[in-house]
Design an enzyme around this catalytic site. Structure first.
Site, PDB file in Angstrom:
ATOM      1  N   ASN B 172       0.863  -1.196   0.000  1.00  0.00           N
ATOM      2  CA  ASN B 172       0.000   0.000   0.000  1.00  0.00           C
ATOM      3  C   ASN B 172       0.897   1.244   0.000  1.00  0.00           C
ATOM      4  O   ASN B 172       0.883   2.040   0.935  1.00  0.00           O
ATOM      5  CB  ASN B 172      -0.892   0.018   1.233  1.00  0.00           C
ATOM      6  CG  ASN B 172      -1.866  -1.131   1.247  1.00  0.00           C
ATOM      7  OD1 ASN B 172      -2.720  -1.245   0.381  1.00  0.00           O
ATOM      8  ND2 ASN B 172      -1.739  -1.997   2.237  1.00  0.00           N
ATOM      9  N   PRO B 174       1.120   4.270  -1.152  1.00  0.00           N
ATOM     10  CA  PRO B 174       0.734   5.636  -0.746  1.00  0.00           C
ATOM     11  C   PRO B 174       0.610   5.804   0.764  1.00  0.00           C
ATOM     12  O   PRO B 174       0.841   6.900   1.280  1.00  0.00           O
ATOM     13  CB  PRO B 174      -0.625   5.831  -1.435  1.00  0.00           C
ATOM     14  CG  PRO B 174      -0.580   4.909  -2.619  1.00  0.00           C
ATOM     15  CD  PRO B 174       0.173   3.690  -2.117  1.00  0.00           C
ATOM     16  N   ASP B 175       0.279   4.713   1.470  1.00  0.00           N
ATOM     17  CA  ASP B 175       0.163   4.785   2.933  1.00  0.00           C
ATOM     18  C   ASP B 175       1.519   4.835   3.623  1.00  0.00           C
ATOM     19  O   ASP B 175       1.606   5.187   4.799  1.00  0.00           O
ATOM     20  CB  ASP B 175      -0.557   3.541   3.469  1.00  0.00           C
ATOM     21  CG  ASP B 175      -2.057   3.606   3.267  1.00  0.00           C
ATOM     22  OD1 ASP B 175      -2.574   4.663   2.906  1.00  0.00           O
ATOM     23  OD2 ASP B 175      -2.707   2.561   3.487  1.00  0.00           O
ATOM     24  N   HIS B 176       2.554   4.388   2.929  1.00  0.00           N
ATOM     25  CA  HIS B 176       3.862   4.279   3.583  1.00  0.00           C
ATOM     26  C   HIS B 176       4.794   5.410   3.201  1.00  0.00           C
ATOM     27  O   HIS B 176       5.729   5.710   3.926  1.00  0.00           O
ATOM     28  CB  HIS B 176       4.520   2.948   3.229  1.00  0.00           C
ATOM     29  CG  HIS B 176       3.611   1.771   3.415  1.00  0.00           C
ATOM     30  ND1 HIS B 176       2.842   1.619   4.548  1.00  0.00           N
ATOM     31  CD2 HIS B 176       3.312   0.720   2.612  1.00  0.00           C
ATOM     32  CE1 HIS B 176       2.128   0.497   4.433  1.00  0.00           C
ATOM     33  NE2 HIS B 176       2.390  -0.046   3.271  1.00  0.00           N
TER      34      HIS B 176
END
Lengths: 405, 405
Positions: B172, B174-176
């Site tokens: 994921n 974009p979350d990281h």
């Protein structure tokens, strides 16, 4: 409006940007936020100016993207004279940004330990492939090898093909973002205490920091995650082909069937034969949804439904039904996105003889125009303006204080 | 006396949850900010229930995915749906410099904790929201996750083999990376501006807009009519540039050649194989044109080598190379360990477990993982009594009603 109201967050911060492709996104972020970012280029221009892909007029799109809002200068004279000019510039700066390994910085006379000794009020943000210390500190590296060494490459790709890298020099984004975060904390400390420091950013570490839960899987469950294509194998979730590309659907995640009824109704309302099969209680069972047969059965159903529909139709229709679905956007799709257009996200910026479309800054500050700025059309376009405004050498001889009053 | 932290004295009322938000407040917490995570006992942060778990046994205090994003923070549980719970949250905001959340648009307003309410109790507050699509626009209420934002934002579609469906990063992403770290840059820049102006700041980070910036150059190219497409591991100019099979099962080495010198060094390391003498390969342009057959030749040669040894030899010869490390290998990595990238912390329920250390070092004001992730609600009583001014009997009363605890 008064000056106070429009002051940008990093007004009066000066950054001397000696970075190459690895560190340059940091300077771009600072420039958007109002800092005076001065890129020093060789008289022939930074080699990155012509790194493909190029625009029709021959400008590197990577260079255009990362240099917008920076000023460009070139230094002249002998090596000694250039070094003196750099020292005078550093006297007026808060931050020096570099992105080479320690030996190379030593060779250039700008190792952070030397620079911060000469300029105690300067923050030297050193982004480097492997950091300033350790046995690999001077290894040659590039985006692909850093993704490999940091562990992100191993997570990406189809199981039957080699691991595959993310598009677009992501190590520069990853390392550049951590560097900007760290640099801003150092700025806060600098403005409180007057003390500069070294910020040592390792791109390999920054990549290793981006592995989601993979390292914790090893530590806690003794499991090594392997690359698995575009996502988890579970009915209702993943990439599905449609008329003009793919959509990404999240219908089951972590064992919870999300919006299953909504998906079922959607397919039924489209008159899809066999859609009612999704009402069978077995679809509530995680084991079934994760079975090869379950995955394939759902895929066949959904792709029959999606085949005559565009990704934009599926996106808007599905979302209105409360289903987590997204188009697999191409760059052209994004340029035409009703959401991004509706929010006036894109900016037109002159790059040489062309006007290029830039995405807006990653964030919006209420009342402030935080945005990508003017592109330095040629190497040294700002040399005169920058160098003429420097204090005379005699003035700076009394002491090198990087902190503006 | 321990060195001071750059964010000593900064308090964060942290309403973020799941993936992106907590990785924004983590670097702040690791550098001295008092990050108080506001949680719910009835609607616990979903990531507390996401694998991996210590010994594979699920539990809200056993997830490594959660733990790694929440070091150095405190956790309090409030029922924000009750008037008293909301009042306590407002009191926390009144005592905080930064308020951060990543709910769907309008959620904080509905809870009575929106920017206006925050301003009323804290006139110089820095208030960040991270809606998926933004607070306005035709897709405002569309929902998503890290995976769907990677799809909608364009990175997924550009990553993979040209003749296969796209794969993305396998995480994921974009979350990281872009969303938490762009947000960290934004709040730190706002904090710097507030110190100069005394003014509050509202920041909107639309996750879609933030994520499109990681493929910014592709948008410039597409708008200028220059197509950008999936290219697996190929570079636009350099060849060879890819990952090549090595000894063992699913072992690979990334090898990249940008100059003729590096090409000659590679050929020498491989023992001057006959195929490498083809004059086509003597120039960068020739190698790039012939890159497919070159990849096959190279793959035939690397398979006899052990990946890490080949990378060592090539790097010593000046060729950028790295073994493709999986998560177990990065955990044992010589360079990462020389830089103390992994940090074992003792957690009350998880025992000693591995966290990512900070991927950079500030020489004068370094951060530190000050403690493991908090157990759910571990600090409710302490915060309520010592920060929010509740009397002990009042606290017990509210705890009995389920408002706090």
């Amino acid at each position: 409006m008064t000056a106070t109201v429009t002051a940008l967050p990093l007004d009066d911060i000066r950054v001397i940007d000696l970075s190459n492709g690895l560190g340059t996104y940091t300077g771009r972020l600072f420039a958007d936020l109002g800092a005076d970012v001065i890129k020093i280029e060789p008289p022939s221009g930074a080699p990155e100016r012509t790194t493909p892909p190029l625009t029709p007029q021959g400008t590197s799109v990577f260079f255009a993207f990362t240099e917008a809002g920076k000023r460009s200068i070139t230094l002249d004279g002998t090596a000694t004279e250039q070094a003196e000019q750099l020292e005078r510039l550093l006297d007026t700066a808060h931050i020096l940004l570099t992105s080479e390994g320690p030996s190379r910085l030593h060779q250039r006379g700008i190792h952070p330990e030397d620079v911060t000794r000469r300029h105690p009020g300067l923050i030297h943000v050193s982004v480097s492939p492997y950091g300033l210390t350790g046995p690999w500190a001077d290894r040659p590296a590039c985006d692909l090898t850093l993704l490999a060494a940091g562990g992100l490459l191993a997570l990406a790709g189809e199981a039957d093909l080699p691991p595959v890298r993310a598009w677009g020099n992501q190590t520069s984004i990853i390392a550049g973002l951590h560097a900007a975060t760290a640099a801003l904390m150092a700025v806060l400390a600098l403005e409180e205490t007057g003390q500069g420091q070294i910020v040592d950013v390792s791109a390999q570490e920054a990549v290793a920091h981006s592995l989601e839960n993979a390292v914790q899987y090893v530590d806690l469950e003794n499991t090594v995650r392997r690359r698995a294509g575009s996502g988890p194998r579970e009915a209702g979730t993943g990439l599905f082909a449609c008329l003009d590309g793919w959509i990404y659907l999240v219908g089951g995640l972590g064992g919870l069937p999300l919006a299953w009824d909504a998906i079922t109704q959607w397919l039924e309302s489209g008159g899809l034969k066999d859609a009612a099969d999704l009402r069978d209680p077995r679809w509530q069972q995680r084991d079934w949804r994760r079975s090869d047969e379950g995955v394939q059965t759902f895929r066949d159903l959904f792709e029959r439904f999606a085949a005559p529909r565009t990704k934009q139709d599926l996106y808007e229709d599905g979302q209105r039904r409360g289903i987590s679905i997204a188009p697999v956007s191409t760059p052209s799709d994004l340029l035409a996105s009703p959401q991004l257009a509706g929010r006036a996200f894109f900016r037109q910026i002159a790059v040489g003889d062309e006007v290029l479309t830039f995405p807006g800054s990653p964030y919006r500050f209420e009342r402030l125009d935080v945005a990508p700025g003017r592109f330095p059309a040629w190497p040294g376009i700002d040399t005169r303006a920058v160098m003429d405004a420097l204090p005379e050498a005699a003035d700076t001889a009394s002491g090198s204080q990087g902190v503006a009053p | 006396m321990t060195a001071r932290f750059p964010l000593d004295g900064v308090r964060v009322a942290d309403f973020t949850w799941v993936g992106a938000g907590p990785f924004l407040t983590k670097p702040l917490a690791d550098h001295g900010a008092d990050v108080i995570k506001v949680e719910s006992r009835t609607r616990t942060d979903p990531i507390r229930s996401m694998a991996p778990f210590r010994d594979g046994r699920p539990g809200v205090n056993r997830s490594g995915y959660f733990a790694n994003r929440n070091s150095s923070k405190r956790s309090i549980c409030l029922d924000l749906k009750t008037a008293r719970g909301k009042d306590l949250a407002l009191e926390l905001i009144a005592q905080s410099d930064i308020v951060a959340s990543n709910f769907t648009p309008g959620t904080m307003d509905r809870l009575g904790l929106g920017y206006k309410e925050a301003l009323a109790v804290r006139p110089d507050v820095i208030y960040l929201e991270m809606p998926m699509q933004g607070n306005a626009g035709p897709h405002r209420d569309f929902r998503g996750y890290g995976l769907t934002i990677a799809a909608a934002g364009g990175l997924l579609g550009l990553t993979g083999h040209p003749d296969r469906p796209p794969v993305g990063t396998g995480t994921n992403y974009p979350d990281h990376v872009p969303n938490p770290l762009h947000a960290a840059v934004a709040v730190l820049a706002a904090l710097r501006r507030r110190r100069r102006t005394g003014e509050s700041q509202y920041i909107e980070l639309a996750q879609l807009e933030s994520t499109t910036n990681v493929i910014g150059p592709a948008l410039l190219a597409a708008a200028a009519g220059a197509g950008v497409h999936r290219a697996a591991n190929e570079d636009a100019a350099a060849a060879p540039h890819g990952v090549y099979p090595c000894q063992g099962e699913d072992r690979w080495c990334a090898v990249t050649v940008f100059t003729d010198d590096q090409w000659q060094a590679l050929v020498k390391v491989l023992g001057n194989p006959a195929w490498a003498a083809d004059p086509t390969y003597a120039t960068a342009a020739g190698r790039h044109t012939a890159r497919k057959e070159l990849d096959e030749h190279l793959a035939g040669a690397t398979v006899a080598h052990q990946a890490a040894e080949l990378a060592n030899t090539l790097c010593a010869a000046g060729v950028a190379a790295a073994a493709v490390s999986d998560a177990a290998q990065v955990l044992a990595d010589e360079q990462l360990n020389a830089r103390d990238h992994w940090k074992a912390l003792d957690h009350p329920e998880m025992g000693r477990s591995v966290y990512d250390n900070i991927p950079y070092r500030l020489s004068a004001t370094p951060g530190r993982l000050r403690g493991p992730a908090p157990v759910l609600g571990a600090d409710t009583r302490d915060v309520c009594l010592n920060l929010l001014g509740l009397a002990p009997d009042e606290y017990e009363h509210l705890a009995a009603e389920g408002v706090v605890g």
